[in-house]
Design a protein around this motif. Structure first.
Motif, PDB file in Angstrom:
ATOM      1  N   ALA A 167       0.819  -1.209   0.000  1.00  0.00           N
ATOM      2  CA  ALA A 167       0.000   0.000   0.000  1.00  0.00           C
ATOM      3  C   ALA A 167       0.856   1.263   0.000  1.00  0.00           C
ATOM      4  O   ALA A 167       0.680   2.152  -0.846  1.00  0.00           O
ATOM      5  N   ALA A 168       1.805   1.356   0.933  1.00  0.00           N
ATOM      6  CA  ALA A 168       2.614   2.569   1.041  1.00  0.00           C
ATOM      7  C   ALA A 168       3.501   2.762  -0.176  1.00  0.00           C
ATOM      8  O   ALA A 168       3.615   3.867  -0.719  1.00  0.00           O
ATOM      9  N   GLY A 169       4.160   1.683  -0.620  1.00  0.00           N
ATOM     10  CA  GLY A 169       5.069   1.796  -1.751  1.00  0.00           C
ATOM     11  C   GLY A 169       4.368   2.167  -3.040  1.00  0.00           C
ATOM     12  O   GLY A 169       4.833   3.035  -3.794  1.00  0.00           O
ATOM     13  N   LEU A 170       3.246   1.524  -3.327  1.00  0.00           N
ATOM     14  CA  LEU A 170       2.489   1.840  -4.534  1.00  0.00           C
ATOM     15  C   LEU A 170       2.008   3.286  -4.536  1.00  0.00           C
ATOM     16  O   LEU A 170       2.124   3.999  -5.538  1.00  0.00           O
ATOM     17  N   PHE A 171       1.487   3.716  -3.397  1.00  0.00           N
ATOM     18  CA  PHE A 171       0.938   5.067  -3.336  1.00  0.00           C
ATOM     19  C   PHE A 171       2.042   6.113  -3.456  1.00  0.00           C
ATOM     20  O   PHE A 171       1.898   7.113  -4.171  1.00  0.00           O
ATOM     21  N   CYS A 172       3.160   5.881  -2.762  1.00  0.00           N
ATOM     22  CA  CYS A 172       4.290   6.808  -2.827  1.00  0.00           C
ATOM     23  C   CYS A 172       4.834   6.888  -4.253  1.00  0.00           C
ATOM     24  O   CYS A 172       5.127   7.978  -4.757  1.00  0.00           O
ATOM     25  N   ALA A 173       4.954   5.742  -4.915  1.00  0.00           N
ATOM     26  CA  ALA A 173       5.483   5.709  -6.283  1.00  0.00           C
ATOM     27  C   ALA A 173       4.584   6.486  -7.237  1.00  0.00           C
ATOM     28  O   ALA A 173       5.057   7.287  -8.057  1.00  0.00           O
ATOM     29  N   ALA A 174       3.270   6.260  -7.119  1.00  0.00           N
ATOM     30  CA  ALA A 174       2.333   6.948  -8.005  1.00  0.00           C
ATOM     31  C   ALA A 174       2.386   8.452  -7.798  1.00  0.00           C
ATOM     32  O   ALA A 174       2.391   9.229  -8.758  1.00  0.00           O
ATOM     33  N   GLU A 175       2.440   8.867  -6.541  1.00  0.00           N
ATOM     34  CA  GLU A 175       2.444  10.298  -6.233  1.00  0.00           C
ATOM     35  C   GLU A 175       3.753  10.951  -6.675  1.00  0.00           C
ATOM     36  O   GLU A 175       3.755  12.047  -7.248  1.00  0.00           O
ATOM     37  N   ALA A 176       4.883  10.281  -6.434  1.00  0.00           N
ATOM     38  CA  ALA A 176       6.173  10.837  -6.860  1.00  0.00           C
ATOM     39  C   ALA A 176       6.258  10.894  -8.386  1.00  0.00           C
ATOM     40  O   ALA A 176       6.759  11.871  -8.956  1.00  0.00           O
ATOM     41  N   GLY A 177       5.745   9.844  -9.044  1.00  0.00           N
ATOM     42  CA  GLY A 177       5.736   9.851 -10.504  1.00  0.00           C
ATOM     43  C   GLY A 177       4.861  10.965 -11.052  1.00  0.00           C
ATOM     44  O   GLY A 177       5.207  11.608 -12.049  1.00  0.00           O
ATOM     45  N   GLN A 230      -4.610   4.103   6.157  1.00  0.00           N
ATOM     46  CA  GLN A 230      -4.511   5.568   6.100  1.00  0.00           C
ATOM     47  C   GLN A 230      -3.096   6.032   6.419  1.00  0.00           C
ATOM     48  O   GLN A 230      -2.604   6.998   5.823  1.00  0.00           O
ATOM     49  N   TRP A 231      -2.424   5.340   7.329  1.00  0.00           N
ATOM     50  CA  TRP A 231      -1.017   5.669   7.596  1.00  0.00           C
ATOM     51  C   TRP A 231      -0.154   5.382   6.368  1.00  0.00           C
ATOM     52  O   TRP A 231       0.762   6.150   6.048  1.00  0.00           O
ATOM     53  N   ALA A 232      -0.441   4.295   5.668  1.00  0.00           N
ATOM     54  CA  ALA A 232       0.310   3.990   4.441  1.00  0.00           C
ATOM     55  C   ALA A 232       0.148   5.107   3.426  1.00  0.00           C
ATOM     56  O   ALA A 232       1.139   5.583   2.843  1.00  0.00           O
ATOM     57  N   TRP A 233      -1.103   5.555   3.212  1.00  0.00           N
ATOM     58  CA  TRP A 233      -1.331   6.629   2.237  1.00  0.00           C
ATOM     59  C   TRP A 233      -0.653   7.928   2.697  1.00  0.00           C
ATOM     60  O   TRP A 233       0.015   8.604   1.908  1.00  0.00           O
ATOM     61  N   THR A 277      -5.475  13.209   4.248  1.00  0.00           N
ATOM     62  CA  THR A 277      -6.563  12.769   5.117  1.00  0.00           C
ATOM     63  C   THR A 277      -7.419  11.684   4.453  1.00  0.00           C
ATOM     64  O   THR A 277      -7.310  11.439   3.244  1.00  0.00           O
ATOM     65  N   PRO A 278      -8.300  11.053   5.234  1.00  0.00           N
ATOM     66  CA  PRO A 278      -9.242  10.103   4.631  1.00  0.00           C
ATOM     67  C   PRO A 278     -10.048  10.725   3.490  1.00  0.00           C
ATOM     68  O   PRO A 278     -10.302  10.063   2.476  1.00  0.00           O
ATOM     69  N   ALA A 279     -10.432  11.982   3.636  1.00  0.00           N
ATOM     70  CA  ALA A 279     -11.205  12.646   2.574  1.00  0.00           C
ATOM     71  C   ALA A 279     -10.407  12.705   1.273  1.00  0.00           C
ATOM     72  O   ALA A 279     -10.972  12.572   0.174  1.00  0.00           O
ATOM     73  N   ASP A 280      -9.097  12.906   1.381  1.00  0.00           N
ATOM     74  CA  ASP A 280      -8.251  12.937   0.191  1.00  0.00           C
ATOM     75  C   ASP A 280      -8.257  11.581  -0.522  1.00  0.00           C
ATOM     76  O   ASP A 280      -8.351  11.503  -1.750  1.00  0.00           O
ATOM     77  N   PHE A 281      -8.141  10.505   0.261  1.00  0.00           N
ATOM     78  CA  PHE A 281      -8.104   9.179  -0.366  1.00  0.00           C
ATOM     79  C   PHE A 281      -9.479   8.804  -0.913  1.00  0.00           C
ATOM     80  O   PHE A 281      -9.577   8.194  -1.983  1.00  0.00           O
ATOM     81  N   ILE A 282     -10.540   9.179  -0.199  1.00  0.00           N
ATOM     82  CA  ILE A 282     -11.893   8.921  -0.701  1.00  0.00           C
ATOM     83  C   ILE A 282     -12.097   9.601  -2.051  1.00  0.00           C
ATOM     84  O   ILE A 282     -12.685   9.020  -2.973  1.00  0.00           O
ATOM     85  N   ALA A 283     -11.587  10.821  -2.187  1.00  0.00           N
ATOM     86  CA  ALA A 283     -11.709  11.539  -3.459  1.00  0.00           C
ATOM     87  C   ALA A 283     -11.009  10.779  -4.583  1.00  0.00           C
ATOM     88  O   ALA A 283     -11.517  10.704  -5.715  1.00  0.00           O
ATOM     89  N   LEU A 284      -9.849  10.199  -4.276  1.00  0.00           N
ATOM     90  CA  LEU A 284      -9.134   9.409  -5.281  1.00  0.00           C
ATOM     91  C   LEU A 284      -9.938   8.163  -5.657  1.00  0.00           C
ATOM     92  O   LEU A 284     -10.093   7.844  -6.844  1.00  0.00           O
ATOM     93  N   VAL A 285     -10.450   7.478  -4.644  1.00  0.00           N
ATOM     94  CA  VAL A 285     -11.262   6.276  -4.880  1.00  0.00           C
ATOM     95  C   VAL A 285     -12.464   6.607  -5.769  1.00  0.00           C
ATOM     96  O   VAL A 285     -12.765   5.897  -6.738  1.00  0.00           O
ATOM     97  N   GLU A 286     -13.145   7.697  -5.447  1.00  0.00           N
ATOM     98  CA  GLU A 286     -14.339   8.073  -6.215  1.00  0.00           C
ATOM     99  C   GLU A 286     -13.990   8.517  -7.634  1.00  0.00           C
ATOM    100  O   GLU A 286     -14.770   8.303  -8.565  1.00  0.00           O
ATOM    101  N   SER A 287     -12.797   9.111  -7.810  1.00  0.00           N
ATOM    102  CA  SER A 287     -12.391   9.526  -9.153  1.00  0.00           C
ATOM    103  C   SER A 287     -12.176   8.326 -10.062  1.00  0.00           C
ATOM    104  O   SER A 287     -12.208   8.462 -11.297  1.00  0.00           O
TER     105      SER A 287
END
Length: 392
Positions: free
Chosen positions: A15-25, A379-382, A80-90
């Motif tokens: 979870a943490a690695g995938l999310f960090c990689a996507a965001e850095a990319g 949520q800590w991973a994200w 925050t959770p709201a940030d990740f929810i927005a990504l999920v919904e997108s």
């Protein structure tokens, strides 16, 4: 073997690695993501009964355990959770809330993995699975990671390999080996969110295997009101998994089997219906097998009307704080997460970068930050992955 240059190499496609990689990319960084397993996100796929409890709307720093309870505040407040929810919904992923703020996919945890790998693809992340880390070096400000068939180099290296919980999924303690290699302190890792085992005088409760009830489980100052489940080895269920993160060997765990009752409830019952029995009252409130076992252990036979108020008060007190002394846990094999890990004293709470090794980062479960059951660790991973990605 070719030396492939990147801005950052991230070890671990959880979870943490995938999310960090996507965001850095997404921020234009050239990122390589290295994973030991044959596919990314294996632990995500089994989470939440296969539906991935991907966050909790009640996320707050006080729901995390760490040697430094303030460390998680910065990252959690910025993603925050709201940030990740927005990504999920997108991504058009439908979700629902269960109890206690826990959010799950309506469909499958595969949707979260596909979302993360899709984000990595859009960001140009180079994902390489089935790669054992053979060697990591750091010379002249450049990290080199050698795997079986390639060597990668980058100014930044992110440790996102998690902890040793659930080794059958490929989990190892490599994060701690790397931390020690670079001189970082490691807080003793131990199983967390894990079933407890019973022995001695408590072993009779194993006969209740499969019986569950809503209780309040406590250890020290921590207490959780959720379901507890008796197993053939001891105690499990959400309330027990929660309290296991606070339990240390030799400590007692208290169980309130009747959290809705006050201390004089048996005396009140005696006065209202003196001909009733403790066994009958317990069967009205608890599963039959559990009620019978507790009544037998209390040895309070006969009509309540024939019992003194003091005897009834003592019985109610024991039912409200029944003491178990676990003889251990079911270990990393059954632990959902690991408590302990790379010391937060070694890291910047803003960037997750090692203070003494510029360019080295640690995120997710590899770090000594462990959340409650119910989406907090995702949520800590994200949040930690996002924080590191902003600095890469």
């Amino acid at each position: 073997m070719t030396d492939q240059a990147h801005d950052a190499v991230i070890l671990g496609a959880g979870a943490a690695g995938l999310f960090c990689a996507a965001e850095a990319g997404r921020r234009g960084r050239r990122v390589a993501l290295i994973e030991r397993a044959e596919k990314p996100g294996k632990k995500i796929l089994i989470s939440g009964g296969g539906r991935c409890n991907f966050t909790n709307i009640h996320t707050a720093p006080d729901r995390y355990l760490s040697a430094n309870p303030h460390f998680a505040k910065s990252a959690l407040s910025r993603y925050t959770p709201a940030d990740f929810i927005a990504l999920v919904e997108s991504h058009g992923i439908a979700w629902h809330e269960k109890t206690l703020g826990q959010l799950f996919c309506d469909g499958s945890a595969r949707q979260i993995v596909d979302m993360l790998t899709g984000e990595c693809a859009l960001s140009g992340v180079d994902i390489a699975c089935g790669q054992e880390i053979a060697e990591v070096t750091h010379v002249d400000g450049l990290f080199r990671v050698r795997t079986g068939d390639r060597t990668l180099s980058a100014r930044s290296l992110v440790i996102a390999t998690g902890g040793p919980s659930i080794p059958k999924m490929g989990a190892t303690g490599v994060a701690y080996d790397l931390a020690r290699q670079f001189g970082l302190k490691v807080i003793e890792p131990r199983p967390a969110l894990v079933p407890l085992t019973l022995g001695g005088g408590d072993v009779l409760f194993r006969d209740l295997s499969g019986v569950a009830a809503e209780v309040v489980a406590s250890c020290g100052k921590a207490a959780f009101r959720e379901a507890a489940l008796f197993t053939h080895r001891g105690l499990s269920g959400p309330a027990i998994l929660q309290i296991s993160s606070y339990w240390r060997h030799g400590q007692e765990v208290g169980i309130d089997f009747l959290p809705a009752r006050d201390g004089d409830w048996l005396i009140d019952a005696k006065r209202a219906t003196p001909a009733t029995t403790l066994r009958a009252l317990l069967r009205d409130a608890l599963p039959d097998r559990l009620a019978a076992t507790l009544a037998d252990r209390l040895a309070l036979d006969g009509d309540l009307g024939n019992r003194t108020d003091e005897a009834l008060r003592q019985a109610a007190a024991r039912l409200g704080d029944w003491r178990f002394t676990p003889n251990g846990t079911e270990g990393f094999a059954k632990a959902e997460v690991t408590i302990g890990g790379i010391s937060t004293a070694e890291l910047s709470s803003k960037t997750m970068e090692a203070k003494r090794v510029p360019g080295l980062y640690a995120i997710g479960e590899a770090v000594d930050v462990t959340g409650w059951l119910g989406g907090y660790n995702f949520q800590w991973a994200w949040a930690s992955g996002w924080a590191a990605a902003q600095a890469l």
